[in-house]
Structure formats: structure tokens, C-alpha cells
Design an enzyme around this catalytic site. Structure first.
Site, mmCIF file in Angstrom:
data_model
loop_
_atom_site.group_PDB
_atom_site.id
_atom_site.type_symbol
_atom_site.label_atom_id
_atom_site.label_comp_id
_atom_site.label_asym_id
_atom_site.label_seq_id
_atom_site.Cartn_x
_atom_site.Cartn_y
_atom_site.Cartn_z
ATOM 1 N N LYS A 193 0.869 -1.199 0.000
ATOM 2 C CA LYS A 193 0.000 0.000 0.000
ATOM 3 C C LYS A 193 0.901 1.242 0.000
ATOM 4 C CE LYS A 193 -1.722 1.598 4.032
ATOM 5 N NZ LYS A 193 -1.469 3.016 4.324
ATOM 6 N N ASN A 194 1.934 1.214 0.846
ATOM 7 C CA ASN A 194 2.759 2.415 1.016
ATOM 8 C C ASN A 194 3.798 2.595 -0.077
ATOM 9 O OD1 ASN A 194 1.177 2.946 3.178
ATOM 10 N ND2 ASN A 194 2.666 2.319 4.720
ATOM 11 N N CYS A 228 -5.053 8.036 9.531
ATOM 12 C CA CYS A 228 -5.266 7.395 10.824
ATOM 13 C C CYS A 228 -4.928 8.367 11.962
ATOM 14 C CB CYS A 228 -4.349 6.168 10.953
ATOM 15 S SG CYS A 228 -4.864 4.818 9.924
ATOM 16 N N ARG A 268 0.538 14.434 13.281
ATOM 17 C CA ARG A 268 0.824 14.267 11.846
ATOM 18 C C ARG A 268 0.791 15.601 11.081
ATOM 19 N NH1 ARG A 268 -1.553 8.841 9.454
ATOM 20 N NH2 ARG A 268 0.516 8.766 8.526
ATOM 21 N N ASP A 291 4.559 0.510 11.965
ATOM 22 C CA ASP A 291 3.292 -0.072 11.498
ATOM 23 C C ASP A 291 3.067 -1.483 12.028
ATOM 24 O OD1 ASP A 291 3.375 1.501 8.197
ATOM 25 O OD2 ASP A 291 2.851 2.245 10.184
ATOM 26 N N ARG A 345 -8.494 -0.493 4.748
ATOM 27 C CA ARG A 345 -7.695 0.542 4.087
ATOM 28 C C ARG A 345 -6.319 0.000 3.726
ATOM 29 N NH1 ARG A 345 -7.777 6.043 7.384
ATOM 30 N NH2 ARG A 345 -6.172 6.397 5.839
HETATM 31 C C1 EPZ Z 1 4.301 6.847 6.134
HETATM 32 O O1 EPZ Z 1 3.563 7.915 6.695
HETATM 33 C C2 EPZ Z 1 3.334 5.676 6.057
HETATM 34 N N1 EPZ Z 1 2.186 6.040 5.209
HETATM 35 C C3 EPZ Z 1 2.848 5.307 7.452
HETATM 36 O O2 EPZ Z 1 2.018 4.154 7.326
HETATM 37 C C4 EPZ Z 1 4.058 4.939 8.309
HETATM 38 O O3 EPZ Z 1 3.627 4.651 9.617
HETATM 39 C C5 EPZ Z 1 5.040 6.123 8.326
HETATM 40 O O4 EPZ Z 1 5.413 6.468 6.958
HETATM 41 C C6 EPZ Z 1 6.306 5.805 9.098
HETATM 42 O O5 EPZ Z 1 6.909 4.665 8.543
HETATM 43 C C7 EPZ Z 1 2.333 6.001 3.881
HETATM 44 O O6 EPZ Z 1 3.390 5.701 3.349
HETATM 45 C C8 EPZ Z 1 1.105 6.332 3.078
HETATM 46 P P1 EPZ Z 1 6.397 10.085 8.409
HETATM 47 P P2 EPZ Z 1 4.210 9.404 6.763
HETATM 48 O O7 EPZ Z 1 6.375 11.365 7.678
HETATM 49 O O8 EPZ Z 1 5.092 9.621 5.590
HETATM 50 C C9 EPZ Z 1 6.192 13.429 11.734
HETATM 51 C C10 EPZ Z 1 0.119 2.830 7.650
HETATM 52 O O9 EPZ Z 1 -0.423 2.316 8.645
HETATM 53 N N2 EPZ Z 1 6.073 14.435 10.668
HETATM 54 O O10 EPZ Z 1 7.579 9.170 8.231
HETATM 55 O O11 EPZ Z 1 3.112 10.354 7.004
HETATM 56 C C11 EPZ Z 1 4.946 12.548 11.841
HETATM 57 O O12 EPZ Z 1 3.962 13.197 12.605
HETATM 58 C C12 EPZ Z 1 0.629 4.256 7.714
HETATM 59 O O13 EPZ Z 1 0.286 2.236 6.548
HETATM 60 C C13 EPZ Z 1 6.111 15.774 11.021
HETATM 61 O O14 EPZ Z 1 6.212 16.126 12.200
HETATM 62 O O15 EPZ Z 1 5.089 9.254 8.073
HETATM 63 C C14 EPZ Z 1 5.494 11.316 12.524
HETATM 64 O O16 EPZ Z 1 5.538 11.537 13.923
HETATM 65 C C15 EPZ Z 1 0.431 4.862 9.090
HETATM 66 N N3 EPZ Z 1 6.008 16.714 10.045
HETATM 67 C C16 EPZ Z 1 6.923 11.215 11.976
HETATM 68 O O17 EPZ Z 1 7.230 12.491 11.400
HETATM 69 C C17 EPZ Z 1 5.894 16.380 8.717
HETATM 70 O O18 EPZ Z 1 5.828 17.293 7.867
HETATM 71 C C18 EPZ Z 1 7.081 10.158 10.908
HETATM 72 O O19 EPZ Z 1 6.124 10.393 9.932
HETATM 73 C C19 EPZ Z 1 5.852 15.004 8.382
HETATM 74 C C20 EPZ Z 1 5.947 14.047 9.373
#
Ligand code: EPZ
Length: 418
Positions: A22-23, A116, A121, A307, A399
Site C-alpha cells: 500500500k505504502n 489514521c 501528523r 506499522d 484501508r
Molecule cells: C508513512 O507515513 C506511512 N504512510 C505510514 O504508514 C508509516 O507509519 C510512516 O510512513 C512511518 O513509517 C504512507 O506511506 C502512506 P512520516 P508518513 O512522515 O510519511 C512526523 C500505515 O499504517 N512528521 O515518516 O506520514 C509525523 O507526525 C501508515 O500504513 C512531522 O512532524 O510518516 C510522525 O511523527 C500509518 N512533520 C513522523 O514524522 C511532517 O511534515 C514520521 O512520519 C511530516 C511528518
């Protein structure tokens, strides 16, 4: 609201094929925004999140068709970069469209993404990266407007190895002028997959899978029709591994690249299970109740994936001894553990560390899925619990796990969707 009804205690036997990740598929669909031509993604599942992304593509003027796992996306005639508010707010991955839209149209109207509820986020890092590339940001009510006269490559140090930010900035930099260097970039396999895909159209990118990625901007990507198979879904693979370890039995997971699941395999290896790894299959046999887990801290790849945190907690509920799991990626991803406690699990949360004391058995009851992976942890718990478990809000699980009840039923689980 659909529900899963599980009568626990059945062991799992047989083989199950993992879907495309998915990701990986979500950013790949976003990347199609920059491509004039028809792209076919094979072995792909029409997951909830995927269908929302495709609806957004359609609202921007793109087209898609889907049959038997083949998803065709064609953005040749894309004419708008105004994201639809309602759809944009439904999923987090809508934010991954900003980079490609900026690259193609140099201006975007969008809204804060949804997704989610596993923490705040924000998208500050996405916006900071775009601004570094020459994008100006304006607000108009609750709309966010991003504009750029010219995208110019630069050096960007990510304050956190964010998956989505890395993907977004790679896509935006591909059509920016000059060189962009991303420092502290994320190394997830889904990013490597995206880069391989972009290279097919002439993108000049180096360093994927490491913490420094260098992109040499090009004027335009080649227009061509291609067929591409996204990588296997390592989180779905991990979920099936933890399911069989929880309820017993032996299964083979096909289309599974064990190199993407090293952190999990190292965690469970030699703990009341037998594992055989081949290049595209993982065979796993549960041989009894394992001992408690060594301390687990989730972190960006290749460390233990966030995840799989709640699925791992569900597995730990009936191990011999006490396990500790620390969630370091999201600031609120233990919500689902409360529902596991209602099934008899003994869990206490202190800050971002959960303590799971093994109990002899879980007892089925009515529970609610609060996020995609939390819902998967309820399924793992329900499979091993005595009695009946009814999981409400099943659509949130769909999802990310297409036909999970069908796949588990084929393995011998007593699970139905109502
Ligand atoms: C991706 O989300 C995945 N989603 C998530 O999977 C996964 O948990 C996550 O990466 C971490 O591996 C998709 O790929 C669609 P991050 P993403 O930016 O990119 C903070 C699932 O269940 N952050 O790596 O949104 C954020 O709040 C989903 O399949 C900021 O603060 O995750 C988090 O605490 C859930 N500011 C941390 O970084 C920003 O601008 C990591 O988030 C962006 C992120």
C-alpha cells in the site's frame, strides 16, 4: 459500519500471497501525475486508500481502470492542480501529491490531509522542503496555496527521516532546475521502489535506500507506457507472521521479501517458531508459546517498523513473561492497546513505552478498530482468543488489508465480515 466476527482458537495452515505494498502504491500513483502515458501497476489491490487517491487523480483530469489486480493510471490529460477538499482530508497520502503537482503545474491548491488518528501528523516538513525548492505558501481560508515561478534544486536537511517528506521532495526535485541533495532522508524500501519507477522515465536520482539522496533535475520526464510491479507489502507479510505465531499452525507467505522484514524476523527468530527464508517466500511454523520479547523500539527503516508496533503488542499479550515496546515515530499510537486490555491483556502505558505482561489466555469480546494497524492487532488477538471477538469499524482495516478475512479463512481461521 462493517464488522469482523472471529471465533478464536483455530490454527492456521496453508499459503497466503502478499499484495503489492500500500505504502509503495500510494506514492507511485502520485508520481503518475508527472508522467504523460499509461502506467500499469500489477499485483495491486484496490484498497480503501488507493481508491481515494485514484478519485483525486480523476478529479484532476486523470484516468484509471482496474481489473484482476492490474491498475492502469493515465495522467496525460491532467488539467487541474486544485485538490478536492473532501477527498484530500480523507487520507494522509494525499499530501504525497503536492510534490508531483508542483513539479508539473508549479502551483497547487490543497487542504490539510487526513489519515489514521495516530498522532498530530503535521505537514511542516513537507512545506519547509517545498519552500527550500522555491515554493511560496499562502493561506486562503482553510485552503493552502503553493506557488512557484521556478523550482530550483538545493540542499535540504530533513529534521527527521520522514518517509512521505522524502518521497514528496524526490518527486518535486525531479523536475526542478539543478541538483537537490536530501540529507537524513528515509531509507524505506517503498522509497527505493519509487526511485526505480521514476528512473524508467529518465529521472536522475542516486542514493535511494541511504540517508543521502541526490536528484539532478530534468526538463521533462519521458512519455511512455510501462508496466510496473510495486514491491510486496512488508507490513501485510509481518501481520500474517504475527497471526500464525499468535494462534499456532504453520503457513507460507508468498511474494514476501524477507530482506524487508529483517527487524521482525530478528525479533521472533528462535522464539518458539521455525522459519525458512527463500528469495520470495517466508515459511513460518509456531512451535509453542514463546518467551517475552527483548526491548523493542520502533524507528525508521531498517529498524523495527512503527506499522507493526500494535500487531507486535497483540502477539506479546500471551508470551511467557513481560515485554516492553517503545513507540518513537508517532506521538499517539498506543490507543488500540486499551481494546486489547478489554480482551484480558495485561498492558500498562507509561509515556511512549507500553509494558505487556503475558497472560494465559485472551477472551473474545466486542472491540473497535481505531486505526488501520491497530485493527490488525485486534484480528491477531481475536484469532487466538477463546470465544467470539466482534471487531467494529472493519472498513478502517480494509484501508490496508484487502480481503483479509478471505485470506485468513483460506488459512483455516473462523472469521467473517458482516
Ligand atoms: C508513512 O507515513 C506511512 N504512510 C505510514 O504508514 C508509516 O507509519 C510512516 O510512513 C512511518 O513509517 C504512507 O506511506 C502512506 P512520516 P508518513 O512522515 O510519511 C512526523 C500505515 O499504517 N512528521 O515518516 O506520514 C509525523 O507526525 C501508515 O500504513 C512531522 O512532524 O510518516 C510522525 O511523527 C500509518 N512533520 C513522523 O514524522 C511532517 O511534515 C514520521 O512520519 C511530516 C511528518
Amino acid at each position: 459500519m462493517s464488522k469482523y466476527v472471529i471465533s478464536g482458537g483455530n490454527k492456521l495452515y496453508g499459503s497466503v500471497k502478499a499484495q503489492s505494498a500500500k505504502n509503495a502504491l500510494l506514492p507511485l500513483i502520485s508520481a503518475c501525475i508527472m508522467i504523460e502515458g499509461e502506467v500499469t501497476f500489477t499485483n495491486s489491490s484496490m484498497l480503501g486508500d488507493v481508491s481515494i487517491m485514484l478519485s483525486i487523480i480523476k478529479s484532476l483530469g486523470g484516468n484509471y481502470t482496474y481489473s484482476n489486480g492490474n491498475l492502469k493510471v493515465d495522467c496525460t490529460n491532467l488539467y487541474s492542480s486544485e485538490m478536492p477538499c473532501d477527498l484530500t482530508r480523507k487520507i494522509r497520502a494525499s499530501v504525497f501529491m503536492l510534490g508531483p503537482l508542483l513539479a508539473r503545474f508549479k502551483n497547487v491548491v490543497t487542504y490539510l490531509p487526513g489519515g489514521c488518528q495516530i498522532g498530530s501528523r503535521p505537514i511542516d516538513m513537507h512545506l519547509d522542503g517545498f519552500k527550500a525548492l522555491g515554493v511560496k505558501e499562502f493561506n486562503d481560508g482553510d485552503a493552502l496555496i503553493l506557488k512557484s515561478k521556478k523550482l530550483r534544486g538545493t540542499k535540504i536537511k530533513l529534521k527527521y527521516a520522514s518517509v512521505g517528506v522524502t518521497e514528496n521532495l524526490i518527486m518535486c526535485a525531479v523536475l526542478s532546475e539543478g541538483e537537490t541533495v536530501l540529507l537524513n532522508s528515509a531509507k524505506e524500501p517503498e522509497i527505493v521502489c519509487l526511485v526505480k519507477f521514476l528512473r524508467l522515465f529518465g529521472a536522475k536520482i542516486k542514493g535511494e535506500g541511504t540517508s543521502t539522496i541526490v536528484i539532478e533535475g530534468v526538463k521533462k520526464l519521458k512519455s511512455k507506457n510501462i508496466t510496473f510491479m510495486p514491491i510486496s507489502d512488508r507490513i501485510e507479510v509481518g501481520t500474517y507472521i504475527l497471526s500464525v505465531l499468535g494462534t499456532g499452525g504453520e503457513i507460507e507467505v508468498e511474494n514476501a521479501n524477507f530482506l524487508h522484514n529483517v527487524a521482525l524476523i530478528k525479533k521472533i527468530y528462535n522464539n518458539a517458531c521455525k522459519i525458512i527464508l527463500t528469495n520470495d517466500k517466508i515459511y513460518i511454523k509456531c512451535v509453542g508459546i514463546g518467551k517475552s520479547l527483548s526491548y523493542t523500539r520502533t524507528a525508521p527503516y531498517p529498524k523495527f517498523p512503527t506499522d507493526l508496533q500494535t500487531p507486535l503488542c497483540a502477539y506479546a499479550t500471551t508470551l511467557n513473561g513481560t515485554s516492553y515496546v517503545e513507540e518513537s515515530v508517532f506521538d499517539n499510537r498506543f490507543m488500540q492497546l486499551k481494546e486489547l486490555e478489554r480482551m484480558g491483556a495485561k498492558i500498562s502505558v507509561n509515556g511512549n513505552v507500553s509494558k505487556i505482561e503475558g497472560v494465559n489466555e485472551l477472551v473474545g469480546t466486542a472491540v473497535t478498530a481505531l486505526d488501520l494497524r491497530g485493527g490488525a492487532s485486534l484480528i491477531i488477538a481475536g484469532l487466538k482468543a477463546s470465544g467470539q471477538t466482534v471487531i467494529d469499524n472493519a472498513q478502517i482495516i480494509e484501508r490496508g488489508y484487502l480481503d483479509i478475512e478471505k485470506k485468513l479463512s483460506l488459512l483455516g481461521a473462523d472469521i467473517k465480515k458482516v
